[in-house]
Design a protein around this motif. Structure first.
Motif, short mmCIF file in Angstrom:
data_model
loop_
_atom_site.label_atom_id
_atom_site.label_comp_id
_atom_site.label_asym_id
_atom_site.label_seq_id
_atom_site.Cartn_x
_atom_site.Cartn_y
_atom_site.Cartn_z
N HIS A 246 0.70 -1.58 -0.26
CA HIS A 246 0.20 0.29 -0.52
C HIS A 246 0.99 1.27 0.07
N SER A 254 -3.68 3.54 -4.03
CA SER A 254 -3.33 2.76 -2.75
C SER A 254 -4.76 2.81 -2.06
N SER A 258 -6.32 -0.35 -0.71
CA SER A 258 -7.25 0.00 0.78
C SER A 258 -8.76 -0.46 0.78
#
Length: 685
Positions: A246, A254, A258
């Motif tokens: 990440h 990212s 996520s």
């Protein structure tokens, strides 16, 4: 089914087509013509996001289940597609983030044309499209073959995006680790599907739903699926790829990884456990609850030790996946013991937190990306004072910090409160829950959830205070300024949704009704029985929460406080503060991120392997040579040290031993072939 009814499915196809075209258009992006990516590709991603929101929302609100077949795939197994309330819900989640990054990415990616050397733009656009396409089509899949093809497509797209800046060793290592674990997880998922296919006689999900499995085989299929999908979700101890991948990916990627990609692991667990297997056993819930509790507590503790802002956020993704699993574990326990209403409440809490985490974690990663974009810093100890230089970014990041800390009136509070309320009903059912394991595990998990919420609040006080308050600690931060309106619009969209989902929880729960009806045959009428103003998950006399009234009370308190301060305001005498004889204030007098978390590090010391070397140096000073202390902090993950490194050494050692058979001699290779032929002839005979 008429054409109007099939329209949501066609809108889903439109979303897929727009994502595909965004990749095609980005092929024309060069340093001279970056507009193909900055404008064309991201405009198509915006269209894909908008179409996906409408398609998923339509199916969810109208409680539709739409199916289709395409003459693609294997000759004997066409692609089977299905858009139902569950896939519609996750389609909305993904599409909201795609829409946000379409505003954000067109400005953020300009940074890659200014570097030395500049990064090539076509791979970024192409593999972003591949990544999003994989998730979209995987959610539409209604057979195991199509599901696995696009699961792997999603994994490969994410691998290429993590490795995008491959000139850095950290990117290459993180990408390789991610790809290796993703393929291992995919292999386990494939075996799980194989177990279901063996009893169903086919690879379509409809055939698997109709299969009758014994408890032993159902448990095996669940265990394999939980491990395989758990790798993607980042469950402890399968999480080691996540804090590596990440931070090094582009920030808008990212946010997608996520906010959406790790939720595909949750989607897989829910789809396979609740939909394809069915007949949930309470023992499965105990396993999920324990894994979720461990992930929640360890995730937040590891996050507290981080000074890299994006790495800190990555560990908090592990924590929030743990909270989601706690809701699912409680749901399975209560469903398996015959308490359908509480099982439904746990499922609603988990799904609500899936959506909430996508929004506030997407917001936080975009905020971290904005800071990185302007300061070129990820280290908290090099930041400070950004609230004066980037006020809008600071405000939106603060919303994300409050939401992830589970504080009202934002959305994170509602889903964690619902999870806690689910756990707190266990003592009420004490007489009907026979297992002592359950009677002890559920209260302990509730205590862990409460502790994790407090630690998360402490972590984000640290993150926000060190990054945005105080004085700047580096030259880049001193000269930072606000980001573009497009990047602010993306963060503003997600921040607004965090507030909206926190203030109107009853509306969200009503919207989730078709999902729970599909999966467990139940809804939560008691939660919305008092109207939009009051949320009563079990009954009004048990627990209730009014988010609109909480927001109103906060606003009234703020207005009254402002009026009182203005009325009592007196002329302020301004003078230099007492500096204890040290001279003017400077950045070195501030708390660092490591110093802030030091008390917690001492209390929970066994959780990590901690190295704190202190070096004493003699340096020339005004009054002669003086001693100076240089402190470093290294926090290591026991999962990596005790689990993965020994396995890696074992594999490398075995590879070296096997390598001895490669002598380079043709005579030896002919001998191997002859011996193999003799063995096969002996087997056949």
């Amino acid at each position: 089914m008429n054409a109007t009814t099939q329209l949501p499915l066609w809108l889903a196809y439109t979303a897929v087509g727009a994502a595909l075209l965004s990749g095609v258009v980005s092929l024309g992006a060069t340093r001279r013509h970056p507009g193909f990516l900055h404008i064309g590709s991201f405009a198509l991603l915006a269209a894909s996001g908008a179409a996906g929101i409408v398609a998923g929302g339509w199916v969810l609100l109208a409680n539709l289940t739409l199916t289709d077949q395409l003459a693609l795939g294997l000759p004997w197994l066409h692609w089977h597609l299905r858009l139902d309330p569950l896939s519609g819900f996750f389609f909305v989640l993904l599409s909201l983030l795609v829409l946000a990054i379409s505003f954000y990415g067109r400005h953020y990616t300009r940074e890659y044309t200014r570097g030395d050397p500049a990064q090539p733009l076509p791979p970024l656009g192409v593999f972003t499209a591949v990544f999003i396409l994989g998730m979209q089509l995987m959610m539409l899949a209604n057979d195991a073959f199509m599901f696995m093809v696009f699961w792997e497509m999603m994994s490969v797209g994410a691998y290429m995006l993590v490795a995008y800046q491959h000139q850095h060793a950290a990117n290459r290592q993180a990408a390789f680790l991610y790809l290796m674990l993703s393929h291992a997880g995919a292999g386990v998922i494939l075996i799980s599907f194989g177990v279901l296919a063996a009893f169903s006689g086919g690879f379509t999900f409809d055939q698997m739903r109709a299969a009758e499995l014994s408890p032993l085989w159902a448990t095996l299929a669940f265990t394999l699926a939980f491990i395989g999908f758990g790798v993607k979700a980042g469950i402890v101890p399968l999480h080691v790829w996540l804090p590596e991948a990440h931070p090094v990916a582009p920030s808008h990627i990212s946010a997608l990884m996520s906010g959406a990609m790790i939720k595909m692991g949750i989607y897989g667990i829910v789809r396979l456990t609740y939909d394809l297997i069915g007949h949930i056993q309470w023992e499965w819930g105990v396993v999920v609850l324990l894994a979720g509790s461990a992930s929640t507590l360890l995730g937040v503790l590891y996050a507290l030790m981080q000074h890299d802002l994006k790495r800190l956020l990555a560990y908090h993704s592990i924590e929030n996946i743990g909270i989601i699993l706690m809701g699912l574990g409680l749901s399975m326990i209560f469903l398996g013991t015959g308490h359908e209403v509480l099982g439904t409440l746990g499922l609603v809490a988990a799904l609500y937190h899936v959506l909430n985490h996508a929004l506030f974690k997407g917001l936080l990663f975009l905020g971290a990306g904005a800071v990185l974009y302007r300061t070129h810093e990820r280290d908290l100890d090099h930041m400070g004072g950004l609230i004066h230089r980037m006020p809008w970014t600071a405000a939106f990041f603060l919303v994300g910090c409050i939401a992830i800390s589970a504080l009202p009136p934002f959305n994170g509070f509602v889903s964690e409160w619902l999870t806690l309320q689910t756990a707190l009903q266990a003592p009420v059912l004490h007489g009907t829950i026979e297992s002592a394991i359950l009677r002890s595990a559920i209260p302990v998990s509730a205590a862990i959830l409460a502790l994790a919420a407090a630690l998360a609040a402490a972590c984000f006080v640290k993150a926000y205070g060190v990054a945005f308050l105080g004085r700047p600690r580096s030259r880049h931060v001193t000269h930072a300024h606000e980001v573009s309106k497009g990047m602010l619009a993306a963060m503003g969209l997600l921040a607004g949704l965090c507030l909206l989902l926190g203030v109107l929880p009853t509306t969200v729960i009503e919207t989730l009704g078709p999902v729970t009806q599909l999966l467990v045959g139940q809804t939560l009428p008691s939660a919305t029985a008092q109207g939009w103003l009051w949320l009563t998950p079990v009954a009004p006399e048990v627990a209730s929460y009014s988010a609109p009234l909480v927001l109103l009370a906060i606003m009234i308190t703020f207005v009254i406080g402002r009026l009182l301060l203005r009325r009592k305001a007196k002329p302020v005498r301004r003078a230099a503060p007492w500096d204890c004889g040290f001279g003017p204030l400077n950045a070195r007098m501030q708390y660092t991120s490591s110093a802030f978390s030091q008390p917690i590090r001492r209390v929970f010391a066994p959780t990590w392997k901690i190295e704190e070397p202190i070096e004493v140096r003699r340096e020339a000073g005004v009054l002669g040579r003086a001693l100076s202390l240089h402190h470093q902090l290294h926090v290591h993950d026991w999962s990596w040290l005790k689990g993965y490194l020994p396995i890696g050494r074992l594999v490398l050692g075995a590879a070296r031993r096997i390598g001895h058979i490669q002598t380079g001699s043709i005579h030896t290779y002919l001998l191997y072939s002859f011996v193999t032929l003799l063995v096969f002839l002996w087997i056949i005979s």
